[in-house]
Design a protein around this motif. Sequence first.
Motif, PDB file in Angstrom:
ATOM      1  N   LYS A  20       0.829  -1.214   0.000  1.00  0.00           N
ATOM      2  CA  LYS A  20       0.000   0.000   0.000  1.00  0.00           C
ATOM      3  C   LYS A  20       0.861   1.261   0.000  1.00  0.00           C
ATOM      4  N   ASP A  21       1.892   1.285   0.842  1.00  0.00           N
ATOM      5  CA  ASP A  21       2.789   2.444   0.868  1.00  0.00           C
ATOM      6  C   ASP A  21       3.550   2.582  -0.453  1.00  0.00           C
TER       7      ASP A  21
ATOM      8  N   GLU B  88       1.228   4.242  -2.895  1.00  0.00           N
ATOM      9  CA  GLU B  88       1.106   5.680  -2.603  1.00  0.00           C
ATOM     10  C   GLU B  88       2.346   6.444  -3.081  1.00  0.00           C
ATOM     11  N   THR B  89       3.525   5.851  -2.900  1.00  0.00           N
ATOM     12  CA  THR B  89       4.760   6.509  -3.348  1.00  0.00           C
ATOM     13  C   THR B  89       4.779   6.642  -4.864  1.00  0.00           C
TER      14      THR B  89
ATOM     15  N   SER C  96       2.521   9.357  -6.025  1.00  0.00           N
ATOM     16  CA  SER C  96       3.004  10.706  -5.692  1.00  0.00           C
ATOM     17  C   SER C  96       3.984  11.248  -6.737  1.00  0.00           C
TER      18      SER C  96
END
Length: 653
Positions: A387-388, A391-392, A395
């Motif tokens: 998940k992270d 998100e990265t 971005s």
Amino acid sequence: MSKDTNPKEAQIKSAYADVNKYGNNREYDKAIKAVNRILGVAPDDQTALHCKVVCLVQLSKFEEAHKFIEKNRLTSLIFEKSYCEYRLNRQQQALKTIDDGIVQPLPPNLKELRTQILYRLERYEECLDSYKDIIKNTSDEYEDERRTNLSAVAANLAVDKNKDVPDVTEDTYEQYFNSACIQSNRQKYLEAERKLRTSEKLCRDFLEEEGASEEEILEELDVIRVQLAYCLQLQGKVKEASTIYAECLRHKPKDPALVAVASNNAVVINKDQNVFDSKKKIRAAMAEACEPKLTSRQKQVIALNNCLLALFTNASDQVQQLSQKLSQNYPQMEFEALLIRCSQLAKDKKHKEAIDQLQKFAALHKSHEFVTKFAIIQLQLLQGNRKDAIETLLSLGEAKYKPGIVSALVSLYLGTDNKPAASALLKSAVDWYKQNNVSSGDLSDMWRQAAEFHLRGGASETAASSLEELLKLKPNDMKVLAQLVIAYAQFNPKRALEISRKLPKLETLTTASEIDALEAANWVMSTKAAKKSASAKIEPSPSTPLVEKKSKNRKRKGKLPKNYNAEVPPDPERWLPKYERTGFRKKRGGGRTKDVIKGSQGMATGAADQYDMSNRANLSKNSPVTPVYQEPTPGPRQQHRKGGHKKKKGGRF
């Protein structure tokens, strides 16, 4: 006897005669003693002071000579002072001594020394202009040396692909060597290899003509061969390059720069193997004697390889120290040092600390933000934190629509069972490329993946738009055209019909023989059987000659007995046991013979008579209609005898 009116002048005159004699004989130690005799009588004699400085320089006592000039304030000896500073590796100070000197314009000797100092300071463009000026305005026996130095400057300029490099002459082996360095810095390694082999041959021929010893020849050839090994290494010929490095280091060359380059390149070949040898070689490359002889680029690469070697050996504390030192000494290598440091933290399972350091660096250095975020994603995935990582990637702004990033995001979404998000991403990527008309290389793979994904998910309209874009890139791809027809058929049959007319007719896609083979094939059969029957159906043309296939299994001839005679017919009873043969004679006192029934053990006499086919009278109406099945009696050759056959020692079974 006449009395000398001026013994001091006579002493000075005699001492100068000795200085001249010893200087011509290159006996500079004795010349210094003679100069000291002059200075003992006349300490301010400028000529004697100058002579002593020259003698010290000739003896390579540069520190002593420089101190002597400073102590006696010999301001006129600008060349000697700057030369001492140049040889003591104080290049900035030497340049300042020349530029601040009272001699203007510079004489030829100072101009050449200044040019050489510029080369050591790696100010190659200024150095090139200066050499061009010297060559243009000077004509003496050192012209070949100047042209060689000019080609060396050009070789260093060739590292930057944006800079123009002048054409260099190729008359001597040194010039061939420098020309090869230009080609290798331009990444033309094959051409560089050819020039280096020519340089190697010319070098040996020249030195042999000059009467040089084999040791001197090898010392000069090692420089060329190490550069040759570098070109071979970058061509992928690692074994050959490694052999050359080992051979050159075995000669124990006197040039510390050569030792450093060969050792460093050997460490690169070793990578994470043969670590003990790599540690030994990297220490040799980083020796203090090597530093003044190497360029800043070479020293930077050696320092980086030292950090990588510590990373391979999993020396955590050493990695942290060396990476910090690397970033301090070479600020342009700060990002590489950070990556090495974070790699070691990841090895130590300190992923969070590594991610924090990368995030801080990305916030301070926007130019490295894109690459740094990919390093962060790698660490997040090592943690199993998808998940992270998503998100990265999101971005990254509009960079997230790059084909590789879209593919990575789709894979991560599918890994987290989030198919709607993957579908939405592909739709937004398609729309973004349509709106911005951005051409980012070959996008065919992305359009194809998007179309297939949406077709599987039932989003036919989105799939059709992706296939339309793909068809623009590959207008002759019939598979894409067929997929487009399928997609339009689900929501726009008229459009599907229009596009289907562009598809080729069935007759153009198949031949008559293929159709016959398909019709003849039995669909129930296996694939191999169907292929076999299809190939059997196809008949060769009349012009094709028939070739009979020879059987691969060769029949072996049976072995005949030793006493075999072809004229004598074989005995018809040869397979019967002896007691059943016609000529068999019963032994005397044999006892019961009539009732003896030969057969399997335990068989009754009545049963034997019943199944004796030689006596047809026994087959009466009382016989059973369907006889009970009984296993056939094994023949005497099939029955195992007690004890069996003993195996002979050394014989066959």
